[in-house]
Design a protein around this motif. Structure first.
Motif, PDB file in Angstrom:
ATOM      1  N   ARG A   1      -6.729   9.269   0.575  1.00  0.00           N
ATOM      2  CA  ARG A   1      -7.271   8.926   1.704  1.00  0.00           C
ATOM      3  C   ARG A   1      -5.950   8.976   3.051  1.00  0.00           C
ATOM      4  N   GLY A   2      -4.921   7.938   2.268  1.00  0.00           N
ATOM      5  CA  GLY A   2      -3.852   8.878   3.080  1.00  0.00           C
ATOM      6  C   GLY A   2      -3.737   9.431   3.515  1.00  0.00           C
TER       7      GLY A   2
ATOM      8  N   ALA B   1      -6.316  11.084   5.501  1.00  0.00           N
ATOM      9  CA  ALA B   1      -5.916  10.385   7.334  1.00  0.00           C
ATOM     10  C   ALA B   1      -4.656  10.953   7.984  1.00  0.00           C
TER      11      ALA B   1
ATOM     12  N   HIS C   1       1.371   5.421   3.560  1.00  0.00           N
ATOM     13  CA  HIS C   1       0.122   5.602   4.588  1.00  0.00           C
ATOM     14  C   HIS C   1      -0.899   5.587   2.643  1.00  0.00           C
TER      15      HIS C   1
ATOM     16  N   GLY D   1      -4.769   3.731   2.889  1.00  0.00           N
ATOM     17  CA  GLY D   1      -5.879   4.427   2.730  1.00  0.00           C
ATOM     18  C   GLY D   1      -6.516   3.486   1.485  1.00  0.00           C
TER      19      GLY D   1
END
Length: 268
Positions: free
Chosen positions: A118-119, A122, A250, A254
């Motif tokens: 997810r980090g 993103a 991150h 995340g």
């Protein structure tokens, strides 16, 4: 923690590790708890590796402890202590969150891989169809390997100081996914790769670098799991070589909202 109310009804979430000074979860998750009106506060708990079993018994005996995060070096030992495991945690063999369930039992969960991917997404890091090199084969590395496979990474090379451990990780991912996605190899980055440092090297200024940074170049993305310092010596060297860099902070951001919701759900 300015603005966070703490009184006798507050539920506690810990985060256990050895060391623990690098933990960034409390400062990331407490504002989320406050923003959602959840009477929960997260605090760091220094738990030396040799004392884990003793501390575990104490944590379980605290009714107002709702659960805790797990960081190095405990992630692959904690599954043996949990009363039950979420299927993903059981599959990976590592736990980074333990929650007290309604029956009082401790259940282990795993959010590292999801948080890492997810980090990356993103921050606009391309994953689909890309090759990756990961240094390390510990608890976070196992979770990240599975998550990278699911995110569309084409091929993963796992490098580790103990080669047998890298082979075991690659074999576990391949058997679980029915693919030949992962192989064990040398820490030698190749053109265009995503390069992941999933070791603890970089927590201290005196740590050696996890790979020969002279091989890093433009077109690569070098990513950390270490969140403090946000820019490690590896990331500084990679940036100087023209590679894109991705801080371990991150991975925290995340997954922290997922963990917060997970803990709040336990309030009933």
């Amino acid at each position: 923690m300015v603005g966070v109310r703490v009184d006798g009804t507050t539920r506690l979430m810990g985060i256990i590790g050895d060391p623990i000074s690098q933990a960034r979860t409390p400062q990331a998750i407490n504002p989320i708890f406050a923003g959602k009106g959840a009477d929960i506060v997260c605090v760091p708990l220094h738990v030396p590796a040799d004392d884990l079993a003793t501390v575990w018994a104490g944590l379980k005996a605290m009714p107002n402890l709702i659960g805790f995060g797990v960081t190095l070096p405990h992630k692959q030992i904690v599954p043996q202590l949990c009363d039950s495991l979420d299927p993903l945690a059981a599959r990976i063999g590592a736990v980074n969150v333990v929650r007290r369930e309604p029956d009082g039992r401790f259940r282990g969960y795993q959010f590292d891989g999801q948080g890492f991917v997810r980090g990356l997404i993103a921050q606009g890091v391309v994953l689909q169809g890309r090759d990756a090199l990961m240094i390390g084969a510990g608890g976070a590395a196992v979770a990240i390997a599975f998550a990278l496979q699911q995110a569309g990474i084409a091929r993963l090379v796992v490098a580790n100081r103990t080669f047998d451990k890298a082979e075991a990780l690659a074999r576990a991912v391949n058997e679980a996914t029915g693919t030949s996605f992962a192989t064990a190899g040398a820490p030698t980055p190749e053109s265009g790769q995503l390069v992941v440092n999933a070791t603890s090297l970089g927590l201290n200024d005196s740590d050696p670098l996890p790979l020969d940074v002279s091989m890093l170049q433009a077109g690569m993305t070098v990513a950390e799991v270490i969140a403090k310092p946000e820019i490690t010596a590896l990331l500084r060297a990679a940036e100087q070589r023209g590679a894109a860099i991705h801080s371990g902070i991150h991975m925290i951001t995340g997954q922290v909202s997922l963990i917060a919701d997970h803990m709040i759900a336990a309030l009933g």
